[in-house]
Design a protein around this motif. Structure first.
Motif, PDB file in Angstrom:
ATOM      1  N   UNK A  43      63.688  41.431  33.562  1.00 56.62           N
ATOM      2  CA  UNK A  43      64.676  40.482  34.035  1.00 56.62           C
ATOM      3  C   UNK A  43      64.245  39.030  33.885  1.00 56.62           C
ATOM      4  N   UNK A  44      65.203  38.103  33.948  1.00 51.13           N
ATOM      5  CA  UNK A  44      64.898  36.682  33.710  1.00 51.13           C
ATOM      6  C   UNK A  44      63.995  36.055  34.768  1.00 51.13           C
ATOM      7  N   UNK A  45      63.942  36.639  35.965  1.00 52.62           N
ATOM      8  CA  UNK A  45      63.093  36.094  37.026  1.00 52.62           C
ATOM      9  C   UNK A  45      61.812  36.896  37.198  1.00 52.62           C
ATOM     10  N   UNK A  60      53.004  48.308  42.608  1.00 58.06           N
ATOM     11  CA  UNK A  60      54.011  49.175  42.006  1.00 58.06           C
ATOM     12  C   UNK A  60      54.473  48.626  40.659  1.00 58.06           C
ATOM     13  N   UNK A  61      54.537  47.307  40.530  1.00 57.29           N
ATOM     14  CA  UNK A  61      54.844  46.714  39.222  1.00 57.29           C
ATOM     15  C   UNK A  61      53.820  47.169  38.189  1.00 57.29           C
ATOM     16  N   UNK A 115      64.367  44.896  38.177  1.00 54.75           N
ATOM     17  CA  UNK A 115      63.820  45.968  39.006  1.00 54.75           C
ATOM     18  C   UNK A 115      62.487  45.542  39.605  1.00 54.75           C
ATOM     19  N   UNK A 116      61.628  44.921  38.802  1.00 52.35           N
ATOM     20  CA  UNK A 116      60.306  44.511  39.268  1.00 52.35           C
ATOM     21  C   UNK A 116      60.368  43.582  40.485  1.00 52.35           C
ATOM     22  N   UNK A 117      61.429  42.807  40.590  1.00 54.04           N
ATOM     23  CA  UNK A 117      61.499  41.835  41.688  1.00 54.04           C
ATOM     24  C   UNK A 117      61.552  42.526  43.050  1.00 54.04           C
ATOM     25  N   UNK A 118      61.848  43.819  43.085  1.00 52.32           N
ATOM     26  CA  UNK A 118      61.895  44.559  44.349  1.00 52.32           C
ATOM     27  C   UNK A 118      60.630  45.379  44.587  1.00 52.32           C
TER      28      UNK A 118
END
Length: 276
Positions: free
Chosen positions: A244-246, A223-224, A215-218
């Motif tokens: 998530x892994x990334x 916002x993170x 979710x954070x990647x977006x």
């Protein structure tokens, strides 16, 4: 790809926030632009202002594009290594609690929630666990509540389940008919599905485990940080956060509040001393 004017993008999302209360202003711009260009292309338009006029005047138009503005890519036991690590490192600690509360933030269409429920059932924890499954999108929550999916998902479910350390026959958890699979209803008995927006809503529960994976990647960095602050407010002392892994906590002001549980798994333990 249709070029997106930054001014029009700003006006578009300001209008959505005022009219519907959904705040996309701090999502990653590159990701938003790809989604907006896709929506405009489907409608045969190049103007976000024309789209905004339709969205503001027709709530059904907004509902139709909401699922395209949010990312709902998921699968059962996604990243099987993560679930295997969760089973081996976190579950033994959760077993020490008389009652367990878990928050699945950004649960999408429910595959991760069901995967978690299966794991908990196999560890004899499901009956004393409450899972709060939240998402910004009511449409995906409806799918998650039903627990019914296309039968085409089953080969991957079977493969990932086994790789994640599953101990039973995968078919024990679902029944198939007419090209669809329905997962056992008892898996969702202790799941509370609710709409929640990490960009605007508050913390609402204290829990021992939060899953917010991919979710954070977006999100923008701002916002993170806001979401991570919510998680700090929600986690019990020595509770766990999985991302998530990334994704990373490295650049967040709250990074020092967490310590890695298992290298490479992106599961972290929360230290309440830093909680404000």
């Amino acid at each position: 790809m249709i070029p997106i004017d930054p001014v029009e993008r700003h006006l578009f999302f300001e209008g959505i926030l005022i009219k519907y209360g959904y705040d996309f202003r701090q999502y990653a711009e590159a990701s938003l632009d790809r989604r907006l260009a896709y929506i405009l292309g489907k409608k045969g338009s190049t103007s976000l202002l024309d789209l905004l006029k339709d969205v503001l005047g027709k709530p059904e138009e907004f509902r139709s594009i909401l699922s395209q503005l949010t990312i709902n890519t998921t699968e059962f036991f996604r990243d099987p290594h993560f679930f295997k690590t969760l089973r081996e490192t976190v579950i033994p600690i959760l077993k020490t609690y008389p009652h367990i509360v878990i928050w699945s933030a950004g649960c999408s269409t429910g595959e991760e929630v069901l995967s978690l429920a299966i794991l908990l059932q196999e560890e004899n924890l499901l009956k004393r666990t409450t899972i709060y499954a939240t998402d910004i999108n009511q449409n995906v929550l409806k799918t998650a509540k039903e627990g019914i999916y296309e039968a085409s998902c089953i080969p991957l479910f079977n493969k990932n389940y086994s790789m994640a350390g599953g101990s039973k026959a995968p078919s024990d958890y679902y029944s198939a008919d007419y090209g669809l699979v329905r997962f056992n209803r008892d898996l969702l008995e202790n799941v509370v599905f609710s709409e929640h927006n990490l960009a605007t809503d508050s913390a609402f529960v204290e829990c021992q485990l939060i899953l917010c994976r991919n979710v954070f990647i977006y999100f923008s960095r701002e916002l993170q940080n806001r979401a991570l602050e919510l998680f700090c407010q929600s986690l019990a002392h020595k509770g766990f956060l999985a991302i998530g892994p990334k994704e990373t906590l490295r650049f967040s002001p709250k990074a020092n509040s967490f310590s890695s549980v298992h290298e490479g798994s992106n599961i972290f333990s929360f230290n309440e001393r830093f909680k404000k």
